[in-house]
Design an enzyme around this catalytic site. Structure first.
Site, mmCIF file in Angstrom:
data_model
loop_
_atom_site.group_PDB
_atom_site.id
_atom_site.type_symbol
_atom_site.label_atom_id
_atom_site.label_comp_id
_atom_site.label_asym_id
_atom_site.label_seq_id
_atom_site.Cartn_x
_atom_site.Cartn_y
_atom_site.Cartn_z
ATOM 1 N N PHE A 151 0.058 7.204 -8.934
ATOM 2 C CA PHE A 151 -0.017 6.329 -10.117
ATOM 3 C C PHE A 151 -1.223 5.412 -10.086
ATOM 4 O O PHE A 151 -1.661 4.920 -11.123
ATOM 5 C CB PHE A 151 1.279 5.497 -10.230
ATOM 6 C CG PHE A 151 1.305 4.275 -9.331
ATOM 7 C CD1 PHE A 151 0.678 3.102 -9.728
ATOM 8 C CD2 PHE A 151 1.927 4.303 -8.088
ATOM 9 C CE1 PHE A 151 0.680 1.982 -8.901
ATOM 10 C CE2 PHE A 151 1.926 3.197 -7.260
ATOM 11 C CZ PHE A 151 1.304 2.026 -7.668
ATOM 12 N N LYS A 175 -0.574 17.861 -12.125
ATOM 13 C CA LYS A 175 0.718 17.169 -12.263
ATOM 14 C C LYS A 175 0.423 15.697 -11.977
ATOM 15 O O LYS A 175 0.369 15.268 -10.835
ATOM 16 C CB LYS A 175 1.716 17.738 -11.250
ATOM 17 C CG LYS A 175 3.186 17.617 -11.634
ATOM 18 C CD LYS A 175 3.667 16.214 -11.918
ATOM 19 C CE LYS A 175 3.894 15.394 -10.666
ATOM 20 N NZ LYS A 175 4.172 13.964 -10.962
ATOM 21 N N GLU A 178 4.137 10.385 -13.016
ATOM 22 C CA GLU A 178 4.997 10.184 -14.188
ATOM 23 C C GLU A 178 4.983 8.716 -14.647
ATOM 24 O O GLU A 178 5.507 8.395 -15.703
ATOM 25 C CB GLU A 178 6.430 10.649 -13.880
ATOM 26 C CG GLU A 178 7.163 9.898 -12.766
ATOM 27 C CD GLU A 178 6.831 10.415 -11.356
ATOM 28 O OE1 GLU A 178 5.675 10.803 -11.106
ATOM 29 O OE2 GLU A 178 7.749 10.384 -10.511
ATOM 30 N N SER A 228 1.614 9.010 -1.308
ATOM 31 C CA SER A 228 2.104 8.318 -0.115
ATOM 32 C C SER A 228 2.251 9.300 1.057
ATOM 33 O O SER A 228 2.355 10.513 0.855
ATOM 34 C CB SER A 228 3.446 7.655 -0.427
ATOM 35 O OG SER A 228 4.375 8.657 -0.798
ATOM 36 N N CYS A 283 -5.496 2.520 -2.292
ATOM 37 C CA CYS A 283 -5.381 3.088 -0.944
ATOM 38 C C CYS A 283 -6.443 2.506 -0.022
ATOM 39 O O CYS A 283 -6.341 2.614 1.186
ATOM 40 C CB CYS A 283 -5.511 4.605 -0.985
ATOM 41 S SG CYS A 283 -7.151 5.139 -1.444
ATOM 42 N N GLU A 382 3.367 0.337 4.653
ATOM 43 C CA GLU A 382 2.378 0.201 3.585
ATOM 44 C C GLU A 382 3.077 -0.533 2.441
ATOM 45 O O GLU A 382 3.971 0.024 1.800
ATOM 46 C CB GLU A 382 1.891 1.575 3.098
ATOM 47 C CG GLU A 382 0.855 1.429 2.008
ATOM 48 C CD GLU A 382 0.409 2.754 1.384
ATOM 49 O OE1 GLU A 382 1.215 3.690 1.301
ATOM 50 O OE2 GLU A 382 -0.771 2.824 0.984
#
Ligand code: NAD
Length: 497
Positions: A151, A175, A178, A228, A283, A382
């Protein structure tokens, strides 16, 4: 549920799908549902893959110069639509507009890299390897490639993947996350406007079901994943078990080491922008400052002074420096690390929960936790939010030990005026991307991007030269032709030369 449906994009058309399941997409600045997104079933994933399989047959034959020309046009269209893309990102992700514009610009650099395909995809030739024998190598596309993205960079991370994959002659099924699916649709429309044949780039919206269908689909040859660590591991293990080429970039816990000779103001500015930029949902965010020796007290004071004035507000507001987090659940999870650290004996310098926000947006102020120890959750996990942990260590070796013991190895930075110390750190630290007096090594399209340890599964970093390597396979051709002088037909060649 309110708002519109954000569709799939299959075969050059927006496609609402027939999925039984769907998800809500939120505006994080208000907390309201803004749209819904269908979750593709395995059958719908199959439909998109079949379209991409069929498009591959013709796309692989399209000349390199035409593929590159489409990328040039796509680049121009992206530049013209930066603000539209940024607005769509901010509306669903929450990050401030300047961050969203920056993400699109970093992504465009990957399209510019892909424009160089006619040069970059040159093979190699060895002439006269043996008498009358030449050997050459060609780079050929794989077929249909899948991209699965997180995301936090809904435009940039897909742009790390599909421009290079497509320009190499592959077709693509994306993909997206969402949580913020709209940017993928905008890019699909711009690709079509740039002249990309229908079916070469497809988007299937969805969640785990769609991902798992891609990982087991026999029509998919390779999978690029960013997300992740637990999901990266799952994607790598499942995809490779199904015979696919997989590069899976995972999570991070990036340490910024500050040596006693560092410039305190430079280091504090860097820590604040790297820890709280994009609400820590990067990240490459710095989530741990390792303060070495006597630098700790003045450094923590300088960071706290700056952090206290970070303006938190809607991403679309011109004066906001930090937007909300992506979802309510994520905001609450991030916030929970602060009291847990206090219970464990850490010192809370700044508590983001103290800041009050009107309305139902997913806001959280910035937090700084000092005297953190490696056993605390705020150090081990994290957090992916605006929470900065400070660990105090006596010397350089203790700092290095911390980094060596940490399972992640995405990015790190050192702040020092000592070139020898910086050089030694670059050499010794087991991390994929290292900044020297630079808080967040910014992705650069000509250098591939990826971490070490639990931050990368597979051996190939994303985009740049390693991206081209990932999206092609080489074929070695050995050729022998008889000397024309020996031909039975008189070709006009002398008998000897
Ligand atoms: P995520 O792992 O939850 O989701 C990533 C993708 O995997 C999404 O498309 C999601 O739909 C899908 N997914 C989620 N759960 C799944 C499951 N159980 N099975 C199969 N697929 C699943 O990550 P996120 O929260 O969207 O993104 C944030 C994470 O991404 C952070 O950990 C961050 O560090 C990481 N990230 C890493 C890099 C890098 O370069 N290493 C870059 C950006 C983000």
């Amino acid at each position: 549920m309110t708002g519109s449906l954000i569709p799939h994009w299959i075969g050059g058309e927006a496609d609402p799908g027939v999925a039984a399941r769907s998800g809500d997409v939120f505006d994080p600045s208000t907390g309201a549902v803004s749209a819904s997104v269908p979750f593709a079933s395995a059958a719908e994933v199959d439909r998109a893959v079949q379209v991409a399989v069929s498009a591959f047959e013709t796309w692989r034959e399209v000349s390199l110069s035409r593929r590159a020309a489409i990328m040039f046009r796509f680049r121009e269209l992206l530049v013209a639509h930066v603000d539209d893309l940024a607005a769509a990102i901010t509306a669903e992700h929450g990050k401030v507009l300047s961050d969203a514009v920056g993400e699109v610009q970093r992504g465009i650099e990957n399209v510019e890299f892909a424009c160089g395909a006619p040069h970059l995809l040159k093979g190699a030739v060895s002439h006269q390897v043996s008498t009358g024998v030449d050997v050459s190598s060609l780079l050929q596309p794989l077929g249909v490639v899948a991209g699965i993205s997180p995301f936090n960079f809904p435009a940039m991370v897909p742009l790390w993947m599909f421009p290079n994959a497509i320009v190499c002659g592959n077709t693509f099924v994306l993909k997206p996350s969402e949580k913020d699916p709209s940017a993928s649709l905008l890019m699909a429309k711009l690709l079509q406007e740039a002249g990309l044949p229908d079916g070469v780039f497809n988007v299937v919206q969805g969640d785990k079901e769609a991902v798992d269908a891609l990982l087991s689909h026999p029509g998919i040859q390779a999978v690029s994943f960013v997300g992740s660590t637990p999901i990266a591991r799952h994607v790598y293990v499942t995809g490779t078990a199904n015979g696919k080429r997989v590069q899976a970039l995972g999570g991070a816990k990036n340490h910024m080491v500050v040596l006693p000779d560092a410039d305190i103001d430079t280091a504090a500015d860097a820590a604040v922008s790297a820890a709280f930029g994009s609400a820590g949902e990067r990240c490459m965010a710095v989530s741990v400052v390792v303060a070495v020796g006597e630098v700790a007290d003045p450094l923590v004071a300088a960071i706290a002074e700056r952090a206290a004035s970070v303006r938190v507000g809607p991403g679309a507001a011109a004066d906001s420096e930090m937007g909300p987090l992506v979802t309510r659940e994520h905001r609450d999870r991030v916030a929970s690390y602060v009291p847990a650290a206090a219970d464990g004996g850490a010192r809370i310098v700044l508590d983001g929960r103290d800041q009050h926000f009107d309305g139902d947006g997913f806001y959280l102020g910035v937090s700084i936790i000092d005297d953190v120890t490696p056993d605390m959750g705020c150090y081990r996990d994290e957090i992916f939010g605006p929470v900065l942990s400070v660990l105090r260590v006596p010397d350089y070796d203790a700092a290095l030990q911390l980094l060596r013991a940490n399972p992640y190895g995405n990015g790190t930075a050192i702040f020092t005026r000592d070139g020898g110390a910086a050089r030694r750190f670059v050499d010794e630290v087991p991390v994929g991307m290292v900044g020297v007096n630079v808080p967040v090594p910014v992705p650069v399209a000509a250098f591939s991007f990826g971490g070490w340890g639990d931050s990368l599964f597979g051996d190939t970093h994303m985009y740049g030269p390693e991206g081209l390597h990932f999206y092609t396979r080489s074929k070695v051709v050995t050729t022998r032709w008889p000397d024309p002088a020996t031909s039975t037909v008189d070709l006009g060649f002398p008998q000897s030369r």
